[in-house]
Design a protein around this motif. Structure first.
Motif, short mmCIF file in Angstrom:
data_model
loop_
_atom_site.label_atom_id
_atom_site.label_comp_id
_atom_site.label_asym_id
_atom_site.label_seq_id
_atom_site.Cartn_x
_atom_site.Cartn_y
_atom_site.Cartn_z
N ALA A 264 0.87 -0.85 0.28
CA ALA A 264 -0.23 0.17 0.16
C ALA A 264 1.20 1.57 -0.06
O ALA A 264 -0.05 2.68 -0.95
CB ALA A 264 -1.16 -0.11 1.66
N ALA A 265 1.79 1.53 0.67
CA ALA A 265 2.94 2.14 0.86
C ALA A 265 3.22 2.62 -0.25
O ALA A 265 3.71 3.75 -1.20
CB ALA A 265 4.28 1.91 2.07
N LEU A 266 4.15 1.25 -1.10
CA LEU A 266 4.27 1.70 -2.80
C LEU A 266 3.25 2.34 -3.77
O LEU A 266 3.42 3.61 -4.27
CB LEU A 266 4.92 1.13 -3.42
CG LEU A 266 5.18 1.08 -4.95
CD1 LEU A 266 6.28 0.98 -5.06
CD2 LEU A 266 5.16 -1.41 -5.47
N LEU A 267 2.25 2.27 -3.72
CA LEU A 267 0.93 2.50 -4.50
C LEU A 267 0.72 3.82 -4.18
O LEU A 267 0.51 4.52 -5.21
CB LEU A 267 -0.05 1.87 -4.25
CG LEU A 267 -0.51 -0.26 -4.77
CD1 LEU A 267 -1.07 -0.52 -4.94
CD2 LEU A 267 0.58 -0.32 -5.77
N PHE A 268 0.88 3.90 -2.53
CA PHE A 268 0.62 5.22 -2.46
C PHE A 268 1.88 6.57 -2.86
O PHE A 268 1.67 7.82 -3.81
CB PHE A 268 0.13 5.50 -0.66
CG PHE A 268 0.13 7.21 -0.52
CD1 PHE A 268 -1.69 7.64 -0.31
CD2 PHE A 268 1.08 7.41 -0.01
CE1 PHE A 268 -1.21 8.73 0.00
CE2 PHE A 268 1.24 9.30 0.83
CZ PHE A 268 -0.62 9.32 0.32
N ARG A 269 2.54 6.09 -2.60
CA ARG A 269 3.71 6.88 -2.92
C ARG A 269 4.28 7.11 -4.91
O ARG A 269 3.98 8.55 -5.08
CB ARG A 269 5.52 6.45 -2.54
CG ARG A 269 5.67 6.38 -1.62
CD ARG A 269 6.56 5.59 -0.63
NE ARG A 269 7.80 5.84 0.06
CZ ARG A 269 9.39 6.39 0.47
NH1 ARG A 269 9.68 5.64 -0.43
NH2 ARG A 269 9.31 6.58 1.47
N TYR A 270 3.31 6.15 -4.88
CA TYR A 270 3.71 6.49 -6.64
C TYR A 270 1.92 7.63 -6.82
O TYR A 270 2.54 8.41 -7.21
CB TYR A 270 3.10 5.56 -7.80
CG TYR A 270 3.64 5.27 -9.12
CD1 TYR A 270 5.22 5.46 -9.56
CD2 TYR A 270 2.54 5.83 -9.95
CE1 TYR A 270 4.76 5.77 -10.32
CE2 TYR A 270 2.71 6.07 -11.56
CZ TYR A 270 4.11 6.45 -11.56
OH TYR A 270 4.38 6.36 -12.74
N SER A 271 1.15 7.30 -6.49
CA SER A 271 0.07 8.23 -5.98
C SER A 271 0.34 9.53 -6.49
O SER A 271 0.13 10.51 -7.07
CB SER A 271 -1.27 7.98 -5.41
OG SER A 271 -1.62 6.74 -6.08
N ALA A 272 1.20 9.91 -5.42
CA ALA A 272 1.67 10.85 -4.74
C ALA A 272 2.86 11.25 -5.93
O ALA A 272 2.54 12.72 -5.99
CB ALA A 272 2.32 11.15 -3.04
N LEU A 273 4.00 10.40 -6.62
CA LEU A 273 4.67 11.24 -7.63
C LEU A 273 3.62 11.78 -9.00
O LEU A 273 4.28 12.54 -9.61
CB LEU A 273 5.76 9.75 -7.56
CG LEU A 273 6.91 9.91 -6.76
CD1 LEU A 273 7.22 8.34 -7.32
CD2 LEU A 273 7.37 10.98 -6.76
N THR A 274 2.56 11.41 -8.84
CA THR A 274 2.20 11.53 -10.00
C THR A 274 0.62 12.43 -9.69
O THR A 274 -0.06 12.75 -10.65
CB THR A 274 1.24 10.83 -11.40
OG1 THR A 274 0.76 9.21 -10.08
CG2 THR A 274 2.56 9.46 -11.30
N PHE A 275 0.34 13.05 -8.40
CA PHE A 275 -0.69 13.81 -8.44
C PHE A 275 -2.20 13.23 -8.74
O PHE A 275 -2.99 14.16 -8.99
CB PHE A 275 -0.23 15.00 -8.51
CG PHE A 275 -1.50 16.17 -7.65
CD1 PHE A 275 -0.47 16.25 -6.55
CD2 PHE A 275 -2.20 16.97 -8.15
CE1 PHE A 275 -1.18 17.25 -5.47
CE2 PHE A 275 -2.65 17.84 -7.55
CZ PHE A 275 -2.77 18.36 -6.15
#
Length: 277
Positions: A174-185
């Motif tokens: 979940a942390a990996l998916l959240f971080r990628y969502s944050a990187l790409t807004f």
């Protein structure tokens, strides 16, 4: 009923966005993919970081219930509830360097409606021309598909994917998916909101981003051949969820690598081809 003539009125529309690629952005990108070294101005930027630059920035109040911006604007207002990154292609012309201003000029190339196994599908093709300090570095074709709710009833299970000649295992935390969502807004809730994705979308878990799968495959190809490919084409076939590990696979081909993602013993999720010219 889809008014295809109305939607095709979006063909030819353009949008231009720019962002300075700072060392801090690169450090966050590298940390997301467990690359620990620190970036400095002038360094070569990591491949595929362009997907994290100058994202659409809709106000929070302008987001729909699924976390996507309201329909319309640059992309046509397709009246189908689900949107996916269906595939695309990257042609790499040059490298981006840290400290440069990256500009993306996007153009709607085509809008097509088709009937598929699960109902009506609408495909929108977008071309992105990427420059870095006015140098042409990348041409991208992005294929977006809009579709209705999944059809009910039994479905034929696809065949398990083969094991690649080269193969590594990824845990979609979940942390990996959240971080990628944050990187790409990316506010789409299917990537970070587990109760929403189960209760409202009917999926068994968080969905692994198509762009992140493509990024992992390009990184894998770059690692195997010692340099980024000149051309990378890909197509999404089935979703990956965060309820099981998945694999990156590659086999050598005459003109490069054939690559795919898949559950450890599941079907192909994304297939791709990397070529070095």
């Amino acid at each position: 009923m889809i008014d295809i003539d109305h939607l095709r009125g979006w063909i030819g529309r353009t949008e231009t966005k720019s962002e300075l690629l700072t060392p801090a952005i690169v450090d966050r990108f590298k940390a997301t993919f467990d690359q620990a070294d620190q970036a400095q101005n002038g360094d070569l930027a990591p491949v595929m970081i362009h997907l994290c630059l100058a994202p659409a920035a809709a106000p929070t109040s302008g987001l729909g219930p699924d976390g996507h911006p309201a329909r319309g604007g640059f992309l046509p207002p397709v009246p189908l509830p689900r949107r996916m990154w269906a595939g695309g292609a990257f042609t790499f012309h040059d490298d981006i360097r840290v400290g440069e201003t990256v500009t993306r000029r996007s153009t709607i190339q085509d809008v097509v409606v088709k009937e598929g196994r699960t109902g009506t599908l609408c495909f929108v093709t977008v071309e992105h021309q990427i420059t870095s300090d006015d140098r042409n570095v990348l041409t991208e074709r992005q294929d977006i598909v809009y579709r209705g709710e999944d059809a009910a009833g039994p479905k034929t299970a696809p065949a398990p994917a083969p094991h690649g000649q080269h193969r590594i295992q990824i845990t979609p935390s979940a942390a990996l998916l959240f971080r990628y969502s944050a990187l790409t807004f990316n506010g789409h809730r299917i990537h970070y909101d587990a109760p929403y994705v189960r209760d409202h979308e009917g999926y068994p878990g968080l969905i692994v981003h198509g762009p992140m799968q493509a990024t992992l495959l390009v990184q894998f190809a770059e690692k195997l051949h010692g340099m980024r490919p000149s051309q990378f084409d890909f197509r999404s076939l089935s979703p990956l969820f965060d309820n099981a590990d998945f694999t990156l696979n590659a086999v050598e081909a005459d003109d490069g690598l054939t690559l795919w993602t898949a559950y450890v013993d599941g079907p192909i999720a994304m297939e791709a081809k990397a070529v070095w010219l």
